[in-house]
Design a protein around this motif. Sequence first.
Motif, PDB file in Angstrom:
ATOM      1  N   LEU A 149       0.831  -1.194   0.000  1.00 57.60           N
ATOM      2  CA  LEU A 149       0.000   0.000   0.000  1.00 57.60           C
ATOM      3  C   LEU A 149       0.865   1.243   0.000  1.00 57.60           C
ATOM      4  O   LEU A 149       1.742   1.387   0.839  1.00 57.60           O
ATOM      5  CB  LEU A 149      -0.902   0.002   1.245  1.00 57.60           C
ATOM      6  N   THR A 170      -2.530   7.992  -1.483  1.00 58.12           N
ATOM      7  CA  THR A 170      -3.230   7.665  -2.721  1.00 58.12           C
ATOM      8  C   THR A 170      -4.137   8.831  -3.089  1.00 58.12           C
ATOM      9  O   THR A 170      -4.960   9.256  -2.285  1.00 58.12           O
ATOM     10  CB  THR A 170      -4.072   6.383  -2.548  1.00 58.12           C
ATOM     11  N   SER A 175      -8.718   8.099  -5.020  1.00 55.72           N
ATOM     12  CA  SER A 175      -9.135   6.697  -5.014  1.00 55.72           C
ATOM     13  C   SER A 175     -10.625   6.556  -4.753  1.00 55.72           C
ATOM     14  O   SER A 175     -11.206   5.540  -5.071  1.00 55.72           O
ATOM     15  CB  SER A 175      -8.361   5.916  -3.951  1.00 55.72           C
ATOM     16  N   VAL A 213     -11.715   6.298  -1.832  1.00 55.82           N
ATOM     17  CA  VAL A 213     -11.761   5.643  -0.528  1.00 55.82           C
ATOM     18  C   VAL A 213     -11.031   6.543   0.461  1.00 55.82           C
ATOM     19  O   VAL A 213      -9.881   6.920   0.222  1.00 55.82           O
ATOM     20  CB  VAL A 213     -11.086   4.251  -0.572  1.00 55.82           C
ATOM     21  N   SER A 242      -8.795   7.832   3.405  1.00 52.34           N
ATOM     22  CA  SER A 242      -7.522   7.264   3.858  1.00 52.34           C
ATOM     23  C   SER A 242      -7.694   6.388   5.103  1.00 52.34           C
ATOM     24  O   SER A 242      -7.013   5.380   5.245  1.00 52.34           O
ATOM     25  CB  SER A 242      -6.489   8.360   4.115  1.00 52.34           C
ATOM     26  N   GLN A 284      -8.565   2.816   4.020  1.00 47.96           N
ATOM     27  CA  GLN A 284      -7.632   2.053   3.197  1.00 47.96           C
ATOM     28  C   GLN A 284      -6.850   1.083   4.077  1.00 47.96           C
ATOM     29  O   GLN A 284      -6.277   1.477   5.080  1.00 47.96           O
ATOM     30  CB  GLN A 284      -6.672   2.975   2.454  1.00 47.96           C
ATOM     31  N   TYR A 333     -10.470  -2.799  -6.219  1.00 50.77           N
ATOM     32  CA  TYR A 333     -10.853  -2.496  -4.844  1.00 50.77           C
ATOM     33  C   TYR A 333     -11.413  -3.761  -4.208  1.00 50.77           C
ATOM     34  O   TYR A 333     -12.473  -4.240  -4.614  1.00 50.77           O
ATOM     35  CB  TYR A 333     -11.906  -1.392  -4.819  1.00 50.77           C
ATOM     36  N   THR A 351     -10.935  -1.112   2.796  1.00 51.74           N
ATOM     37  CA  THR A 351     -10.707  -1.519   1.408  1.00 51.74           C
ATOM     38  C   THR A 351      -9.216  -1.626   1.122  1.00 51.74           C
ATOM     39  O   THR A 351      -8.451  -0.746   1.496  1.00 51.74           O
ATOM     40  CB  THR A 351     -11.334  -0.486   0.446  1.00 51.74           C
ATOM     41  N   TRP A 352      -8.856  -2.702   0.460  1.00 50.77           N
ATOM     42  CA  TRP A 352      -7.496  -2.852  -0.066  1.00 50.77           C
ATOM     43  C   TRP A 352      -7.547  -2.387  -1.519  1.00 50.77           C
ATOM     44  O   TRP A 352      -8.375  -2.883  -2.297  1.00 50.77           O
ATOM     45  CB  TRP A 352      -7.035  -4.307  -0.028  1.00 50.77           C
ATOM     46  N   ILE A 353      -6.673  -1.471  -1.916  1.00 48.71           N
ATOM     47  CA  ILE A 353      -6.626  -0.977  -3.290  1.00 48.71           C
ATOM     48  C   ILE A 353      -5.426  -1.614  -3.963  1.00 48.71           C
ATOM     49  O   ILE A 353      -4.289  -1.180  -3.808  1.00 48.71           O
ATOM     50  CB  ILE A 353      -6.549   0.562  -3.335  1.00 48.71           C
TER      51      ILE A 353
END
Length: 170
Positions: free
Chosen positions: A27, A31, A34, A36, A38, A41, A145, A164-166
Amino acid sequence: MRRLLSALAVTGCVIAAVPTVSLAQSLPGFTLFSGVKSENQLPFRLDFGGQSNSWDRYRLRIPAQKMKLAAAQFAITYPEYYKGTFDTKDIEIQVKGKKVPVSEVKWDREARLLEIFPEEPIPAGSGVELILSNVRNPAFGGTYYFNCQILAPGDVPLLRYLGTWILSIN
């Protein structure tokens, strides 16, 4: 001649001091755009670099401060355009670096849902790492995502969003 040798020596030291680039992807610290927040994330690592159409291992982390409830189930949803595959027989849960027995893993391809059930609920306040080995990355790169939800034991059977994992596949 002396200047040339000095310049070569300094250049050699500078090149030797540059750290080797790691194949693992994780990560980014920041970012942009996105969609999302922060604080939502979640950190992750792709052990083999996230190359398209290749095998990888996803280390999806959930920080201890996110685990405000115990977890009897982890549910990972992913977008429709993610065309990778998961090996449901090679998924593990780690808490504080120790492997936790997994009772069952269900993968519903149509619903784009991966459900992971530990044998015993994971205590609240535990840092968790979900390790998905033998993942076949999609043939085409992109940003994906992966949303994480948990089900607390004895709770109303509603999944609660953790973050969420991006993931970026090259």
